[in-house]
Design an enzyme around this catalytic site. Structure first.
Site, mmCIF file in Angstrom:
data_model
loop_
_atom_site.group_PDB
_atom_site.id
_atom_site.type_symbol
_atom_site.label_atom_id
_atom_site.label_comp_id
_atom_site.label_asym_id
_atom_site.label_seq_id
_atom_site.Cartn_x
_atom_site.Cartn_y
_atom_site.Cartn_z
ATOM 1 N N PRO A 130 0.827 -1.220 0.000
ATOM 2 C CA PRO A 130 0.000 0.000 0.000
ATOM 3 C C PRO A 130 0.853 1.259 0.000
ATOM 4 C CG PRO A 130 -0.763 -1.567 1.668
ATOM 5 C CD PRO A 130 0.549 -2.084 1.159
ATOM 6 N N ASP B 244 12.456 -6.080 23.305
ATOM 7 C CA ASP B 244 13.748 -6.496 22.750
ATOM 8 C C ASP B 244 13.859 -8.015 22.682
ATOM 9 O OD1 ASP B 244 14.410 -3.813 22.714
ATOM 10 O OD2 ASP B 244 15.240 -3.879 24.740
ATOM 11 N N THR C 199 2.440 2.713 -2.563
ATOM 12 C CA THR C 199 3.579 2.789 -3.481
ATOM 13 C C THR C 199 3.244 3.509 -4.785
ATOM 14 O OG1 THR C 199 2.992 0.551 -4.218
ATOM 15 C CG2 THR C 199 4.730 0.758 -2.566
ATOM 16 N N GLY C 200 1.994 3.908 -4.982
ATOM 17 C CA GLY C 200 1.645 4.710 -6.156
ATOM 18 C C GLY C 200 1.005 3.934 -7.282
ATOM 19 N N LYS C 201 0.305 2.848 -6.995
ATOM 20 C CA LYS C 201 -0.327 2.069 -8.072
ATOM 21 C C LYS C 201 -1.453 2.871 -8.721
ATOM 22 C CE LYS C 201 -1.246 -1.302 -5.240
ATOM 23 N NZ LYS C 201 -0.533 -0.829 -4.041
ATOM 24 N N HIS D 37 19.656 1.479 30.025
ATOM 25 C CA HIS D 37 19.059 0.582 29.031
ATOM 26 C C HIS D 37 19.415 1.046 27.612
ATOM 27 C CE1 HIS D 37 15.761 -2.112 27.507
ATOM 28 N NE2 HIS D 37 15.843 -1.261 26.492
ATOM 29 N N GLU D 38 19.187 2.324 27.337
ATOM 30 C CA GLU D 38 19.482 2.834 25.998
ATOM 31 C C GLU D 38 20.986 2.902 25.753
ATOM 32 O OE1 GLU D 38 17.183 2.998 23.928
ATOM 33 O OE2 GLU D 38 15.540 2.801 25.352
#
Length: 680
Positions: free
Chosen positions: A230, A526, A232-234, A449-450
């Protein structure tokens, strides 16, 4: 192709048939006229003709109290003393002496003297009214007609016109013709799918010069099926084909064919194709064709009879087309796996065009197309934006620039800057910033954590997926995030990269354990992501001690058709070995990440302390800490949003309260972060 057919294919649009007058419209207006005539003929004022009396007889009836009510009007046609007296009797009388028809109304015209006028007024049964002119009579007769006709028009004719062409046109096609002057789209407006444009460009050449192809004995595909995710320009590509070829373009959705009444969908299919033949050469675009083209006989208890009848009608109509008709069908879907095989055979949809997600060059071209509508700062680098948006479709990129423009407008800027696009990208991917009150222990937990994620990625990355930004500001459902910016589109995933990705996912949990000595639920996302990668390596990629064997379950669900029951592909012993291999990969990468973090304990502490101080640092700061052991570049601190003004009661002047220390505004929700984004 003969010359006559070539001339037919070049028929100008101005000669296309317009809306024709339909006999049922005339029939409706005839019914309206008859209804109005009947209404006026049988109105209460015409129930029986009034009897004609002399003025003297009216005076005598009034004095004998035989008149119920009456009206006296001057009669301008007779003279100054003439009057027209009408009214209603108390008892019915015969219209004529020899007639059985009874009436209560009477009418009298003649010279009305002053004495007779006084006698009529004494009866208190008559009312004087002014004389009626010719214009008053015309208005009194015309206005009811106009009101009734207007009411019937809005109640009936407009409803028949707007309610799906009315009950008489229930089975007509709902395809809408695109207006060229208003909705014209060309190939210049479509970027990011050059291969699809080249493949579908043959259709434009055929519609412009069909003799070129017929001279070589070739024929253009009767149907083109565009497949892709969806956004993508069809649909945009189909409109561009119509705009380039300058032919009529009819657009309809697959769901417009399916109705609850049996046979309506098939009737609409036939009408749509008949409409296409009349306007040939033309294009018919069917969007989301999987709504009507699903495999027949699928699902529990067979398929849907109405949908299958509609599909059968479409198959027959497409197979009946000939090359000389000049009608080309273009359909779009993102579910080609559920389409019926008869719909995809040569002779119907001869060609399948894949419209995939754009690469980095295509994304930059798409951004340049949409950037024409937005005022951008000169320093904005669209190539950098394209590199930072892997996996974005054309619709996603258009939404990204739109969000950046809205964000710049809220910040009272004249032009969109790079920081606005960066913030809009993070908002689209992870959600809006959500600063909440948080105590110091939770802040420390999220920071380490990060920092665990960032240091593992910084140590294992070879320059293809460097760390872009680390933050402990919550966005969406995550309390913090570590984002990466690939330097190129990643099309394949080697085993080494997958193992590095699992180790990086484990870094957050190890960082939490390092600083608190305990575990939390912040690393749940994670762990799920790492387990998913490890299971795919074992079952789908053959990257384990079990060898190159596909052990995944690829059975379709019951609602997509084919088999209802699921078959077991592997034995219980093999399933146990699969679980052991998945656990082995996860344990090995956990120990690997743990060893890396413990060997760089000083670096992870400095990254976490920088996060606690600035809340957000860039990828270059992580690399500086790993290389030099300290930050050498300045950290740009984004100003926090202005706090909401809360009206408080004024404090008494005698007692001055000490200023309260407000807690820091930081991230919300549970501990740790949601699953970190993976490079696309």
């Amino acid at each position: 192709m003969p010359d006559s057919d070539n001339k037919k294919s070049r028929k100008p649009l101005k000669n296309l048939p317009q809306d024709r007058f339909q006999p049922r419209v005339l029939f409706i207006w005839l019914l309206v006229g008859l209804a109005l005539t009947s209404l006026l003929m049988w109105s209460p004022g015409r129930l029986g003709a009034p009897i004609t009396l002399k003025i003297q007889q009216v005076v005598e009836l009034a004095e004998s109290d035989a008149i119920k009510q009456g009206v006296i009007k001057p009669d301008l046609s007779g003279g100054p003393d003439w009057a027209l007296v009408t009214g209603e009797l108390r008892e019915p009388v015969p219209v004529r002496p020899d007639s059985e028809q009874m009436t209560r109304s009477f009418r009298s015209a003649g010279r009305l003297t002053d004495s007779n006028m006084e006698r009529l007024q004494r009866s208190q049964r008559f009312v004087e009214q002014p004389a009626t002119t010719m214009w008053t009579q015309i208005m009194a007769n015309v206005i009811p007609f106009v009101l009734i006709i207007g009411l019937l028009y809005f109640l009936f004719v407009r409803q028949l016109k707007n309610a799906g062409r009315g009950a008489l046109g229930f089975g007509k096609s709902r395809a809408k013709q695109l207006t060229r002057d208003r909705d014209k789209v060309t190939f210049a407006d479509v970027e990011g799918c050059n291969e699809a444009k080249e493949e579908i460009g043959e259709i434009v050449e055929f519609l412009k010069d069909p003799k070129k192809f017929s001279a070589m004995g070739g024929r253009v595909p009767k149907g083109v099926l565009m497949i892709g995710p969806p956004g993508t320009g069809k649909t945009l590509l189909a409109k561009a084909v119509a705009g380039e070829a300058e032919v009529p373009f009819f657009s309809i959705s697959g769901s417009d064919f399916v109705e609850m009444f049996v046979g309506v969908g098939a009737s609409r299919v036939r009408d749509m194709f008949e409409q296409g033949r009349k306007n040939a050469p033309c294009l018919i675009f069917i969007d989301e064709i999987d709504a009507v083209g699903r495999q027949r006989g699928a699902g529990l208890g067979g398929g849907n009879d109405e949908r299958e009848q509609t599909l059968n009608s479409m198959l027959v109509e497409m197979d009946g087309f000939s090359t000389e008709d000049g009608v080309i069908i273009i359909a779009a879907t993102n579910r080609p796996d559920v389409l019926d095989s008869a719909l995809l055979r040569p002779g119907r949809f001869d060609r399948q065009v894949t419209v995939g997600l754009p690469d980095i060059v295509g994304r930059e071209a798409i951004l340049r197309v949409h950037a024409k509508k937005i005022t951008l700062e000169e320093s904005v680098d669209l190539a950098l934006v394209a590199r930072g948006t892997p996996g974005f479709s054309g619709a996603d990129l258009a939404n990204l620039l739109n969000e950046a423009a809205l964000l710049a407008a809220r910040r009272d800027k004249k032009k969109v800057e790079m920081v606005d696009i960066e913030d809009a990208r993070e908002k689209v991917l992870f959600g809006r910033e959500n600063r909440r009150l948080m105590d110091e222990s939770e802040r420390r937990l999220i920071a380490w954590h990060e920092a665990g994620h960032a240091i593992i990625q910084g140590l294992l990355d070879d320059g293809t997926v460097p760390v872009h930004k680390v933050t402990i500001i919550p966005r969406g459902q995550s309390l913090g995030s570590t984002t990466y910016l690939p330097t190129k589109d990643i099309l394949t995933r080697p085993m080494k990269k997958l193992l590095d990705q699992i180790a990086m996912a484990m870094g957050g949990r190890i960082g939490e354990e390092l600083v608190t000595g305990d575990l939390s639920n912040g690393a749940s996302g994670d762990i799920k992501q790492a387990t998913k990668i490890a299971r795919a390596m074992v079952c789908d990629y053959g990257m384990s001690n079990l060898g190159p064997v596909a052990l995944g379950d690829n059975q379709d669900t019951v609602f997509l058709g084919r088999d209802i029951t699921r078959s077991q592909h592997i034995s219980e012993d093999t399933a146990r070995r699969v679980d052991e291999e998945v656990s082995r990969i996860l344990r090995e990468q956990y120990e690997r990440a743990k060893e890396l973090i413990h060997s760089h304990r000083a670096e992870i502490d400095k990254i976490a302390e920088a996060l606690l101080q600035y809340e957000t640092i860039e990828g270059k700061h992580v690399l500086e800490i790993l290389k030099y052991g300290e930050l050498r570049s300045p950290v740009v601190v984004a100003p926090p949003p202005p706090p909401k003004k809360v009206e408080e009661e004024p404090a008494p002047k005698e007692k001055e309260k000490e200023p309260k220390k407000e807690p820091a505004l930081i991230s919300p929700e549970a501990i740790g972060g949601a699953p970190e984004p993976t490079p696309a």
